[in-house]
Design a protein around this motif. Structure first.
Motif, mmCIF file in Angstrom:
data_model
loop_
_atom_site.group_PDB
_atom_site.id
_atom_site.type_symbol
_atom_site.label_atom_id
_atom_site.label_comp_id
_atom_site.label_asym_id
_atom_site.label_seq_id
_atom_site.Cartn_x
_atom_site.Cartn_y
_atom_site.Cartn_z
ATOM 1 N N PHE A 82 0.824 -1.212 0.000
ATOM 2 C CA PHE A 82 0.000 0.000 0.000
ATOM 3 C C PHE A 82 0.859 1.263 0.000
ATOM 4 N N GLY A 83 2.179 1.087 0.108
ATOM 5 C CA GLY A 83 3.088 2.220 0.150
ATOM 6 C C GLY A 83 3.691 2.441 1.514
ATOM 7 N N PHE A 84 3.192 1.685 2.511
ATOM 8 C CA PHE A 84 3.700 1.852 3.872
ATOM 9 C C PHE A 84 3.077 0.780 4.753
ATOM 10 N N ASP A 85 3.812 0.351 5.769
ATOM 11 C CA ASP A 85 3.300 -0.634 6.713
ATOM 12 C C ASP A 85 3.639 -0.191 8.126
ATOM 13 N N GLY A 86 2.617 0.193 8.877
ATOM 14 C CA GLY A 86 2.821 0.645 10.246
ATOM 15 C C GLY A 86 3.364 -0.430 11.162
ATOM 16 N N MET A 167 -9.070 0.325 -3.686
ATOM 17 C CA MET A 167 -8.631 1.655 -3.271
ATOM 18 C C MET A 167 -7.560 1.560 -2.190
ATOM 19 N N ARG A 168 -6.617 2.506 -2.232
ATOM 20 C CA ARG A 168 -5.545 2.586 -1.263
ATOM 21 C C ARG A 168 -5.613 3.936 -0.538
ATOM 22 N N VAL A 238 -0.440 3.633 -8.610
ATOM 23 C CA VAL A 238 -0.250 2.438 -7.797
ATOM 24 C C VAL A 238 0.721 2.710 -6.653
ATOM 25 N N ILE A 239 1.815 3.371 -6.956
ATOM 26 C CA ILE A 239 2.816 3.699 -5.939
ATOM 27 C C ILE A 239 2.388 4.990 -5.250
#
Length: 390
Positions: A82-86, A167-168, A238-239
């Motif tokens: 998704f562009g990031f992972d908490g 959706m992101r 996408v990114i």
């Protein structure tokens, strides 16, 4: 005479807004335990990394790393794709105490120095602050930014409800309004950019955004043959998130305020305690302008303030109603000064700002928020203003 005006907004998952929300969540956590804390918390984010930095003087402890991860996860950044992972991102902190030089001027205002009996809080910084209100929308905001915020909020709503699993979190909205003789008459174009997975077609994205986001938000009577809808005009998104663009607290100040409709003093809001007048005085200026318009004294009102660091009284105070007032602008200035206290202590007390209310303002704008119970959005000084005018 016609003119075109455009404003943008962003979703809560925009990388700059991710940072704003982290900074304000840290502030809220501190104010929950220490309402007199001095906080100037800033955040930046990039691929796999969050850095929380700034100056914080407080008697309490808050788990900044846990807060940063929690905000990212709450927004929807739960997977690296998704562009990031908490869950897995690195979180670094670089926090110091507030400068003693600044602290001294804030703790004891210039006007109170040398007196054992008088205490006043000095302004936490110099600068200009602007507040604005108009009668274009029920929330007393310019129509372009009001619609842009509604679109951004709608994008987040349909994503979180799972209506479109592709959706992101990252996204943007933009609205251009045609004004005729100072009144909004039509929507010229709407731009929606939504981050998405790589398996969905642009045709499907366009249809989804038109039907589920734009149609429920943009008033039909403002549409005409010239209205244009641009959905993901880059062709692919996408990114996104911090992997697509680094984020930074305070980089969306026009989104936070009036969409560029009026000047901005330059100071951001998020991560700052209310002794910082670039936040609190901007709220007070909005409160003043809103009550002027709500009282029927003008159709548009801009309140401009300026401060010197360490001094309580504003160094300037002006009102501009752009020729829409029922009375002289100077009469409105005098009425506002008689009804409201624009010194830091007066602002903080009037709006009850030493409490954890700030995370909720860090997306979709700090003004014109009927979804929130914000003290600077209340038209509760109208009767006093009208009496002062008479």
């Amino acid at each position: 005479m016609q003119k075109l005006f455009t404003s943008e907004s962003v979703t809560a998952g925009h990388p700059d807004k991710l940072c704003d929300q982290i900074s304000d969540t840290v502030l809220d956590a501190i104010l929950t335990e220490d309402k007199y804390a001095r906080v100037a918390c800033e955040t930046c984010a990039t691929t796999g990394l969050i850095l929380v930095m700034g100056e914080i003087t407080t008697s309490t402890y808050v788990p900044i790393q846990d807060i940063a991860r929690g905000v990212a996860l709450d927004i929807g950044y739960t997977r690296a794709k998704f562009g990031f992972d908490g869950h897995t991102c690195a979180v670094l902190t670089a926090v110091n105490e507030q400068s003693e030089d600044i602290s001294r001027g804030v703790t004891q205002a210039l006007e109170a120095r040398g007196s054992k009996d008088l205490h006043q809080t000095g302004a936490g910084d110099q600068g200009m602050m602007f507040g604005f209100a108009c009668n274009e929308t029920p929330e007393h905001m310019p129509l372009p930014i009001a619609l842009a915020h509604r679109l951004a909020r709608r994008m987040d709503t349909v994503r979180k409800e799972g209506l479109f699993p592709w959706m992101r979190p990252d996204g943007k909205s933009q609205v251009s309004i045609v004004y005729e003789n100072g009144k909004p008459v039509a929507v010229r174009n709407v731009v929606i950019s939504t981050q998405h997975d790589d398996r969905i077609s642009q045709e499907e994205i366009r249809e989804a955004m038109l039907s589920a986001v734009i149609a429920p938000v943009v008033p039909e009577h403002l549409l005409n043959k010239q209205t244009e809808f641009l959905v993901n005009p880059s062709g692919r998104f996408v990114i996104g998130g911090p992997a697509g663009d680094s984020g930074l607290t305070g980089r969306k100040i026009i989104v936070d305020t009036y969409g560029g409709f009026v000047p901005h003093g330059g100071g951001c809001f998020s991560g700052k305690d209310p002794t910082k007048v670039d936040r609190s005085a901007a709220y007070m200026a909005r409160y003043a302008a809103l009550n002027v318009v709500a009282a029927g004294l003008a159709d548009r009102c801009q309140v401009a303030l300026a401060y010197a660091i360490g001094r309580a009284e504003p160094v300037s105070f002006t009102v501009d109603t752009f020729g829409t007032a029922r009375v002289d602008d100077q009469a409105i200035e005098k009425a506002l000064l008689s009804v409201m206290d624009f010194r830091p202590d007066g602002i903080i007390d009037s709006l009850d700002l030493r409490r954890p209310i700030y995370r909720q303002t860090a997306a979709y704008g700090h003004f014109g928020r009927p979804d929130l119970d914000l003290p600077w959005e209340k038209a509760d000084k109208t009767e006093q203003l009208l009496k002062a005018i008479r």
